[in-house]
Design a protein around this motif. Structure first.
Motif, short mmCIF file in Angstrom:
data_model
loop_
_atom_site.label_atom_id
_atom_site.label_comp_id
_atom_site.label_asym_id
_atom_site.label_seq_id
_atom_site.Cartn_x
_atom_site.Cartn_y
_atom_site.Cartn_z
N HIS A 163 1.00 -1.14 -0.20
CA HIS A 163 -0.20 0.00 -0.10
C HIS A 163 1.02 1.25 0.01
O HIS A 163 0.25 2.36 0.49
CB HIS A 163 -0.85 -0.02 1.06
N ARG A 176 1.41 3.83 2.96
CA ARG A 176 0.25 4.50 3.56
C ARG A 176 -0.29 3.86 4.74
O ARG A 176 -0.92 2.87 4.64
CB ARG A 176 -1.04 4.62 2.50
N THR A 207 -4.16 3.11 5.21
CA THR A 207 -4.76 2.18 4.12
C THR A 207 -4.13 0.88 4.40
O THR A 207 -4.72 -0.02 4.55
CB THR A 207 -4.17 2.65 2.86
N ALA A 266 -6.35 -2.48 5.74
CA ALA A 266 -6.19 -3.75 5.33
C ALA A 266 -6.15 -4.82 6.17
O ALA A 266 -6.44 -5.94 5.97
CB ALA A 266 -5.29 -3.65 3.89
#
Length: 497
Positions: free
Chosen positions: A440, A443, A446, A450
């Motif tokens: 990702h 980030r 994010t 996940a």
């Protein structure tokens, strides 16, 4: 006051009625202003001390500079030495203009009060001249010392910058101005403390390491001090007694110690010290030495240099349209600084953040790649580390692709060794966390979503990975690029993502 007062010139030489009090004020902090405030209080008037044209006048009260417009001609005559002093009478005010020091271009004291200035008042003014002259000279000396210290710090930072971007000869020439000469073999020590104590920490580092070491406040991290010290003979260990002396004497100090490196490899030594510092933060002794486990660049050899030259060819071929635009070398240095320090690269390069953004846009356009992608960043970081413009035998044999570059037994062994702390079954969660974070593009929010954890939980896991690897992962210079390559090269793991 009228615009055109009447004027007379005179000499005044009277004894001081208050010498002790005047000298007491002059020797205190901000002595010039203290003496002027005393005069204004005793005379119930306005007082201005005006120096040469490049100096700002000191006025009590602050708005008293208007006096200078009224007596500008007299101030010029007294400053030039045409008259010893001047007396001006204007609209019920007596104004005295006295020199402070020898001509030419000497400071001038201007005093105005409503009503006449008595003989005692003039005696007080005459007595104030010597204390004002002395404390003003002391203030100027302090300012010069501060300017010299600032210039010294700027030159030392410039030497560090030249070393970090590979300008070895320029760094040596610049360092020769200040002394000591830069050592051929060096060891980098990275000292961390509270940001508001860095000045004291720098001075302490100079005391501990001595005159042979270069001590430079880090231009990127406000709490760091960089020490480049002679490394001594081959096999000589770092100066442990100096390390302990510093960490014991300064509270909350941490230190990372790099390996013995040639002067041209000071950037490598800095990264080693940075990784060691991330380990030192978790140790009770508050210092750590870098533990080498092999470097990927050394394993790739000439094939890696050929791949790097091919990858960066559009950037190396860049020619600026205008003389003030960055050339290929500046863009390459910008790319490396940004890959290591992110947004802090603007501080390291001494450019505005908008300038940094414009250069990165140009780099992305030249290389035709998306710099926001972490896998792109990792490949470019390796290419910049490997770049060598000297010709080598393998250059004509063709350039292999990046996957083929990592498909080598020695590289696979390197990957197994680098990932060994994360491969046990009970650490599978940490390995998954790193892979997800990479997938990702670093980030945090994010990647945390996940993984089904909070951003704080993700940062705690990454901190644990740093502890196991003995390398910095979140802050730069970071090991995350090598970790990404190790995930790609490890024979038993699928590619990240």
């Amino acid at each position: 006051m009228p615009s055109r007062p009447t004027r007379t010139s005179a000499n005044h030489h009277t004894d001081d009625d208050h010498p002790r009090l005047l000298y007491q004020e002059a020797t205190g902090p901000d002595g010039v202003r203290r003496v002027l405030e005393l005069l204004a209080l005793r005379l119930a008037g306005e007082v201005v001390l005006t120096g040469p044209h490049e100096e700002q006048a000191v006025a009590v009260p602050p708005g008293a500079e208007r006096l200078l417009r009224v007596v500008a001609e007299d101030v010029d005559r007294v400053r030039a030495g045409d008259v010893d002093s001047a007396a001006v009478h204007a609209d019920g005010h007596d104004v005295a203009v006295l020199p402070v020091g020898p001509p030419p271009a000497r400071p001038v004291l201007v005093v105005a009060r409503r009503g006449p200035l008595t003989a005692a008042d003039r005696g007080l003014l005459a007595a104030a001249v010597d204390p004002l002259r002395l404390c003003r000279r002391a203030a100027i000396a302090e300012q010069r010392v501060e300017r010299l210290a600032a210039a010294d710090a700027a030159v030392r930072e410039a030497v560090l910058h030249l070393l970090m971007v590979g300008h070895l000869s320029g760094a040596r020439r610049t360092a020769a101005v200040l002394r000591p000469p830069l050592p051929d073999l060096a060891r980098v020590y990275l000292v961390s403390g509270a940001p508001n104590t860095r000045g004291r920490l720098s001075a302490r580092c100079r005391d501990v390491f001595g005159e042979a070491a270069w001590v430079v406040p880090c231009p990127v991290y406000s709490g760091h001090v960089i020490v480049i010290a002679p490394a001594g003979p081959a096999g000589a260990p770092p100066a442990t007694h100096l390390i302990r002396e510093l960490t014991d004497a300064v509270p909350d100090t941490r230190m990372g110690v790099g390996l013995r490196v040639a002067l041209r490899d000071v950037p490598v030594g800095y990264k080693q010290a940075f990784h060691a510092l991330s380990v030192a933060r978790r140790r009770p002794e508050r210092y750590a030495r870098f533990s080498p486990r092999g470097e990927l660049g050394e394993l790739l050899g000439h094939a890696g240099q050929a791949w790097a030259a091919s990858t960066l060819a559009p950037l190396l071929a860049h020619r600026p349209a205008r003389t003030q635009d960055p050339d290929a070398f500046e863009l390459l240095a910008t790319l490396l600084s940004w890959l290591d320090f992110g947004a802090r690269a603007a501080s390291q390069l001494k450019v505005h953040r908008n300038t940094l953004a414009a250069r990165l846009h140009r780099i992305g356009a030249e290389l035709r790649c998306d710099l926001t992608r972490f896998d792109v960043q990792a490949r470019l970081h390796l290419a910049v580390q490997l770049i060598d413009e000297r010709p080598h035998p393998d250059a004509a044999a063709g350039v292999v692709g990046f996957p083929e570059l990592l498909d080598h037994p020695e590289v696979r062994r390197w990957a197994e060794d680098r990932l060994a702390p994360l491969l046990p079954a009970n650490r599978a969660t940490l390995l998954t966390t790193v892979r997800t974070w990479f997938h990702h593009d670093l980030r945090t929010a994010t990647a945390a979503a996940a993984l089904g954890i909070s951003a704080h939980g993700l940062r705690k896991r990454l901190s644990r990975v740093e502890e196991l690897l003995g390398r910095s992962l979140v802050d730069g210079p970071s090991d995350r690029y090598d970790l990404h390559h190790a995930l790609l090269a490890h024979p038993g793991l699928p590619p990240p993502g």
